[in-house]
Motif scaffolding. Structure first.
Motif, short mmCIF file in Angstrom:
data_model
loop_
_atom_site.label_atom_id
_atom_site.label_comp_id
_atom_site.label_asym_id
_atom_site.label_seq_id
_atom_site.Cartn_x
_atom_site.Cartn_y
_atom_site.Cartn_z
N ASN A 129 -29.38 -15.47 -12.91
CA ASN A 129 -29.09 -16.17 -14.16
C ASN A 129 -27.88 -17.06 -13.96
OD1 ASN A 129 -31.11 -14.49 -15.52
ND2 ASN A 129 -29.59 -12.86 -15.33
N THR A 130 -28.05 -18.36 -14.13
CA THR A 130 -26.99 -19.33 -13.85
C THR A 130 -25.95 -19.38 -14.96
OG1 THR A 130 -28.57 -20.70 -12.65
CG2 THR A 130 -26.52 -21.75 -13.36
N VAL A 131 -24.68 -19.26 -14.55
CA VAL A 131 -23.55 -19.44 -15.48
C VAL A 131 -22.56 -20.38 -14.81
CG1 VAL A 131 -21.69 -18.35 -16.77
CG2 VAL A 131 -23.84 -17.10 -16.39
N THR A 132 -22.21 -21.47 -15.48
CA THR A 132 -21.20 -22.37 -14.92
C THR A 132 -20.19 -22.74 -16.00
OG1 THR A 132 -20.85 -24.45 -13.73
CG2 THR A 132 -22.55 -24.45 -15.41
N LYS A 133 -18.95 -22.83 -15.60
CA LYS A 133 -17.86 -23.18 -16.50
C LYS A 133 -16.89 -24.09 -15.75
CE LYS A 133 -17.88 -18.68 -18.89
NZ LYS A 133 -18.17 -19.12 -20.28
N PRO A 134 -16.20 -25.00 -16.45
CA PRO A 134 -15.18 -25.82 -15.79
C PRO A 134 -14.09 -24.94 -15.19
CG PRO A 134 -15.73 -26.73 -17.93
CD PRO A 134 -16.37 -25.38 -17.87
N TRP A 135 -13.63 -25.33 -14.01
CA TRP A 135 -12.60 -24.56 -13.30
C TRP A 135 -11.40 -24.27 -14.19
CZ3 TRP A 135 -12.17 -22.01 -8.79
CH2 TRP A 135 -10.91 -21.78 -8.25
N ALA A 136 -10.90 -25.32 -14.86
CA ALA A 136 -9.73 -25.14 -15.73
C ALA A 136 -10.15 -24.96 -17.19
CB ALA A 136 -8.80 -26.34 -15.61
N GLY A 137 -11.43 -24.74 -17.43
CA GLY A 137 -11.92 -24.62 -18.79
C GLY A 137 -12.68 -23.33 -19.02
N GLY A 138 -12.20 -22.26 -18.43
CA GLY A 138 -12.80 -20.96 -18.66
C GLY A 138 -13.19 -20.20 -17.41
N TYR A 139 -13.37 -20.92 -16.27
CA TYR A 139 -13.83 -20.23 -15.07
C TYR A 139 -12.75 -19.32 -14.47
CZ TYR A 139 -16.40 -19.31 -10.78
OH TYR A 139 -17.07 -18.68 -9.76
#
Length: 553
Positions: free
Chosen positions: A427-437
């Protein structure tokens, strides 16, 4: 450092030196004089920064864009030999531990002054350490490097730092709670830079305040950073996105070879490349590996640093209980074609990682269990574990390029395809590095995620303690979690270098055979690039380049 953050004194492994043609290593004697005068050029060198510095007080800094200018303005008690991770004299010329490793004596350089004229001496050193240790609540949150490495503030009974004593003008003693492989190399990091006690007090450096989710910096941190380095602060033009440093003509060592050093903030990587090719800037860090060949063809001076990092796949069983089974973790590892991933997704010179730190780090073992690509074995292990229909959320970051992860999406896609071949539902989950990751993974919110680390200095503890002591991988939820954390601390506390290295080798083997809390993927050599008119800079495996040696034609 993971989110742009985070050498053994008794036995330090060298990393190969890489230099631009015409480089010159600074030669400083104990009185602070120089083997060469330098400082004769009126040139300005402009370096493209990927982002704005968050602070000019390195004690509170946690990001590379703050550390880079800090390294030009400040110095620590110890330093690293250019081009290596080897320990070298800094503001201290020599140091010795007590027999039990709990007291360190430092002999200081004489004749050194901060750029405001304040003398550098033993009293200044102790005032710096006492300033670091005495923080208000907001300061304790902001000073994460101190907190992570010293364990706390105000010399509590469990804190590593237990005091500083001046022994005359040119000697100090630092007292520790226990022996540690961190010392004295830890003191070479920007966070432990020596700063002018006069300026720290005058501009209320410790007056930091919490504001929402962030920290409001002091007047000192924004306008008056004061060190002993080859450059000094001139201005930060927020509107024009430039930080300007000027040569410190009173520097105790070899003077900077350029008169002015400007950091021009250009967030977009393609724009940084275009600015270099157009001659608008003289260099930038972490060029995309796909651009290496074209940059070299254009005559740019591209240097590939030795790999002193690791990309790994973190696993957290608190978010997916199936991961508590060793057979499941082993299956996920066997399922990844790391040889192919390194060959197709990472720069030339990258290698498959077999354990949790690069080969150049003390404690690396050639006897660890190997996990060669074997999809059939992966399927068999999943079946034995009763997880033939395993489903897992796999996180990857967007809006970022890291030294160990130049294209996160492509790396994610490669692993996703490998896992799906053995029947795992991804299951793919992606978040901005400085925006939640980085916040999400650090707080243990992800069951599986890509992350990495560039070493701060050459000890296994700098890698292992950052990976397995904290929430990120939910280590304490395993039956052996507390034991692993104790083994990490115990190994770090061994005074004898040979015994400590042997303990780390045994621990490395145990991590890969019995524990396997995550999946080491690769070690990658990051690059830094300069224009054809720039020479003299030594590339650092620690990404700690000294720009005072730069020559601009």
């Amino acid at each position: 450092m993971q989110s742009s953050r985070k050498v053994s004194a008794l036995a330090v492994a060298s990393v190969a030196a890489l230099v631009l043609s015409g480089c010159a290593e600074s030669k400083r004697d104990e009185s602070g004089t120089s083997g060469s005068s330098g400082g004769t050029s009126n040139a300005t060198m402009t370096f493209a920064a990927a982002g704005a510095p968050k602070t000019f007080d390195p004690f509170y800094a946690t990001d590379g864009e703050s550390f880079r200018p800090a390294r030009q303005m400040f110095e620590g008690l110890v330093d690293f030999k250019p081009g290596t991770a080897d320990l070298a004299p800094g503001l201290a010329t020599s140091w010795n531990p007590s027999a039990d490793g709990k007291t360190w004596s430092f002999k200081l350089r004489t004749g050194v002054k901060f750029t405001d004229g304040t003398p550098f001496n033993a009293d200044a050193v102790c005032k710096n350490f006492e300033r670091m240790d005495k923080q208000n609540e907001a300061g304790q949150t902001a000073a994460s490097y101190w907190n992570d490495n010293m364990g706390g503030f105000n010399k509590s009974k469990t804190d590593l730092y237990q005091g500083c004593t001046a022994k005359g003008e040119d000697s100090v003693e630092l007292k520790l709670l226990r022996p540690t492989s961190k010392f004295p190399a830890l003191l070479g990091l920007p966070s432990w830079s020596m700063q002018s006690p006069t300026a720290l007090e005058k501009y209320k450096a410790n007056d930091v305040k919490a504001q929402g989710d962030g920290i409001t910096q002091s007047e000192y941190a924004s306008k008056y950073p004061t060190g002993t380095g080859p450059f000094k602060f001139e201005s930060y033009d927020v509107q024009n996105k430039t930080v300007t440093l000027v040569r410190n003509d009173d520097y105790h060592g070899e003077k900077a070879k350029v008169a002015k050093l400007v950091f021009k903030i250009i967030p977009d990587g393609t724009s940084r490349k275009q600015a270099l090719l157009a001659g608008d800037v003289d260099g930038y860090d972490l060029p995309n590996p796909v651009d290496w060949a074209s940059l070299k063809s254009a005559g740019m001076n591209l240097m590939v640093r030795p790999a002193f990092n690791i990309l790994y796949l973190g696993l957290n069983p608190t978010k997916n209980p199936a991961l508590k089974d060793l057979k499941v973790r082993q299956a996920l590892y066997y399922a990844i074609n790391r040889d192919q991933l390194v060959k197709t997704q990472l720069p030339e010179g990258a290698t498959v990682a077999t354990q949790w730190y690069p080969k150049t780090v003390d404690g690396y073992s050639d006897a660890v269990q190997q996990y060669k690509y074997d999809p059939e074995k992966a399927k068999s292990l999943l079946k034995e574990a009763g997880q033939s229909n395993l489903s897992i959320d796999l996180w990857y970051p967007s809006e970022v390029t890291r030294p160990y992860m130049p294209d996160p999406q492509k790396i994610f896609q490669a692993v996703k395809a490998d896992w799906e071949k053995v029947g795992v539902k991804v299951n793919t989950v992606t978040k901005p590095w400085a925006g939640g990751y980085t916040d999400g993974t650090s707080n243990g919110a992800s069951p599986a995620f890509f992350i990495g680390w560039t070493g701060d200095y050459n000890t296994p503890d700098n890698f292992l303690a950052n990976f397995f002591i904290g929430k990120q991988m939910g280590v304490t939820s395993y039956p052996w979690g507390a034991q692993l954390q104790k083994e990490i601390t115990d190994a770090d506390s061994i005074v004898d270098a040979g015994q400590r290295t042997a303990a780390y080798k045994k621990l490395s083997e145990k991590l890969m055979k019995d524990y396997l809390p995550g999946l080491p993927i690769s070690n990658s050599p990051p690059a830094i690039v300069f224009g054809k008119n720039i020479s003299g800079i030594v590339a650092s495996p620690l990404t700690a380049e000294d720009f005072s040696t730069a020559v601009k034609k």
